[in-house]
Design an enzyme around this catalytic site. Structure first.
Site, PDB file in Angstrom:
ATOM      1  N   VAL A  29       0.854  -1.188   0.000  1.00 45.88           N
ATOM      2  CA  VAL A  29       0.000   0.000   0.000  1.00 45.88           C
ATOM      3  C   VAL A  29       0.885   1.232   0.000  1.00 45.88           C
ATOM      4  CG1 VAL A  29      -1.746   1.308   1.274  1.00 45.88           C
ATOM      5  CG2 VAL A  29      -1.857  -1.186   1.252  1.00 45.88           C
ATOM      6  N   ALA A  55       4.449   4.176   2.841  1.00 48.04           N
ATOM      7  CA  ALA A  55       4.008   2.931   2.214  1.00 48.04           C
ATOM      8  C   ALA A  55       4.209   1.790   3.213  1.00 48.04           C
ATOM      9  CB  ALA A  55       4.809   2.677   0.940  1.00 48.04           C
ATOM     10  N   LYS A  56       3.651   0.662   2.922  1.00 44.19           N
ATOM     11  CA  LYS A  56       3.884  -0.522   3.763  1.00 44.19           C
ATOM     12  C   LYS A  56       3.487  -1.750   2.965  1.00 44.19           C
ATOM     13  CE  LYS A  56       5.146  -1.480   8.096  1.00 44.19           C
ATOM     14  NZ  LYS A  56       6.049  -0.736   8.985  1.00 44.19           N
ATOM     15  N   GLY A  57       4.093  -2.874   3.302  1.00 46.23           N
ATOM     16  CA  GLY A  57       3.748  -4.122   2.625  1.00 46.23           C
ATOM     17  C   GLY A  57       3.619  -5.233   3.632  1.00 46.23           C
ATOM     18  N   ASP A  91      10.418  -5.252   8.549  1.00 43.37           N
ATOM     19  CA  ASP A  91       9.478  -4.994   9.644  1.00 43.37           C
ATOM     20  C   ASP A  91       9.323  -6.329  10.378  1.00 43.37           C
ATOM     21  OD1 ASP A  91       7.513  -2.951  10.811  1.00 43.37           O
ATOM     22  OD2 ASP A  91       6.157  -4.602  10.420  1.00 43.37           O
TER      23      ASP A  91
END
Ligand code: NAD
Length: 423
Positions: free
Chosen positions: A66, A111-113, A152
């Protein structure tokens, strides 16, 4: 999912973020008309990841990337491998990255996944195949100028090396700047792996001085003993604090006279958990938030500080090492009880700050010493926490709201200046 359904899920991480955003609105004056832009992600990608397992069967995993906002620069944010990952959580984590990068004043969006998987149940080869296929699926939307993933929960430098290699194979040349948190000999930065924990310590130290809390002899409880929690615990112990309780997914360890952090780190590296290090000192997990201590450091997952915990916790300072550990309703109670809370978007920003240094070093192919990195990190973190502290005094609001005001002003001014395409 219909267009707006994600905006109204109660108790979800995304809903928590929206509530935090609502609290900033009254302070934004004429920028308020731009705030809607932060209430939805710019881009969200859901991918299916087929993986051939070691026994020859094919399993399918769901993955996400995202990009919440790209207004101030390329997206920046980690990749989480965890069995509970879903779109709602990844959206919230991406939004917090937008706020964090702006609050620290890094030239990035958020952003992040994530992939819904328990990485501990995969072999190394399966994990590599999963990582490479996930990278290939999101290949078109990542890149050094587009969106730069990082580690992460559940991912590490090895996973970043596989991501970098997969992206590079598709690009036809080595592109080190596509991810950060890589091994040092692959373009990673010195100091990166310890940077988030170091940032928690720096901000904690700075705020403790302002509220006249002595770190020496202060009792500290830490939830999560991974990358962030272990380093923060180590630095507080080095500064003379007593780490009396540590909780991870396996156990809750309580020792009145202080836990030997280096010995526990050593045990954790060998066993992958803290359970069994000192069985006589293990207590019920529900006891964690009931222990009186001057400092609490949540450094595991989100949504752990509920209104009930906020009502009963006996502490002076909460340092949010993890992302989103405190529910919005709990924030209000803590403020009423005059418990100081340093919000995630500042407190755990050490990692993304050194990720920024890593990206800059990769683009320039010129690398800095660990001393240079730590000095720059200390300077940026201290400046950010003081800016937020002053804003909180000026507006008579919590440190979280102050951090959101600082961040939202920077993002929304940039948004206004860029205008809307097509004009
Ligand atoms: P990690 O995987 O290294 O460690 C996570 C820790 O949390 C482990 O000790 C694990 O046992 C513990 N844990 C998991 N479930 C738990 C539970 N139910 N109860 C208690 N403990 C539990 O992850 P990390 O990199 O240390 O990240 C921790 C948090 O910090 C996450 O919220 C992450 O988004 C945030 N964060 C990490 C970084 C970074 O650089 N690693 C940067 C900013 C924010």
């Amino acid at each position: 999912m219909n267009q707006l359904s994600y905006v109204h899920q109660d108790q979800s991480a995304w809903n928590n973020y929206l509530t935090q955003l609502d609290r900033v609105a009254p302070y934004l004056e004429d920028l308020n008309d731009q705030l809607d832009t932060l209430k939805r992600p710019k881009r969200a990608m859901i991918v299916n990841i087929p993986v051939e397992m070691d026994d020859g069967t094919i399993r399918h995993f769901e993955g996400f990337r995202v990009q919440h906002s790209l207004t101030r620069g390329p997206g920046k944010g980690g990749v989480r491998f965890h069995p509970c990952v879903d779109l709602n959580e990844v959206m919230a984590l991406s939004a917090w990255m937008t706020i964090k990068c702006a609050a620290i004043d890094l030239p990035f969006g958020g952003a992040k996944g994530g992939v819904r998987v328990d990485p501990s149940l995969l072999s190394k080869r399966e994990l590599e195949r999963l990582t490479r296929r996930y990278t290939a699926e999101i290949n078109n939307i990542i890149g050094p100028q587009k969106d730069i993933p990082a580690p992460d929960v559940g991912t590490n430098a090895q996973v970043m090396a596989w991501m970098m290699d997969t992206y590079s194979m598709n690009a036809g040349s080595t592109v080190t700047g596509v991810v950060t948190g890589k091994p040092v000999h692959l373009g990673g930065s010195l100091g990166r792996s310890k940077a988030t924990g170091r940032g928690v310590f720096i901000t904690g130290n700075e705020i403790a001085a302002k509220i006249q809390l002595k770190i020496q002899q202060a009792k500290v409880c830490v939830q999560g003993f991974g990358n962030v929690g272990a380093e923060a615990a180590y630095l507080f112990a080095q500064a003379g604090a007593k780490i009396i309780c540590i909780q991870d997914h396996s156990a809750t360890l309580y020792q009145e006279d202080g836990i030997d952090i280096e010995a526990l780190q050593h045990y954790q590296h060998t066993h992958g958990k803290i359970q069994g290090y000192c069985p006589n000192n293990e207590i019920e997990s529900t006891q964690f938030w009931k222990i009186p201590a001057e400092i609490f450091i949540p450094a595991a997952l989100e949504n752990v500080i509920s209104p009930e915990i906020a009502q009963s916790i006996q502490t002076r300072l909460i340092l949010e090492g993890s992302n989103g550990p405190t529910l919005a309703a709990a924030d209000d109670i803590l403020a009423k009880r005059h418990i100081t809370l340093v919000p995630d978007v500042i407190c755990n920003a050490g990692g993304v700050t050194v990720s920024y240094f890593e990206w800059v070093q990769d683009l320039a192919s010129f690398f800095w010493s660990e001393d240079e990195i730590n000095q720059r990190l200390d300077r940026i973190m201290c400046h950010a926490i003081n800016t937020v502290w002053d804003k909180a005094l000026d507006k008579n609001c919590s440190l979280r709201t102050a951090a959101y005001i600082v961040a939202c002003e920077r993002i929304l001014i940039a948004r206004k200046e860029r205008g809307t395409y097509p004009g």
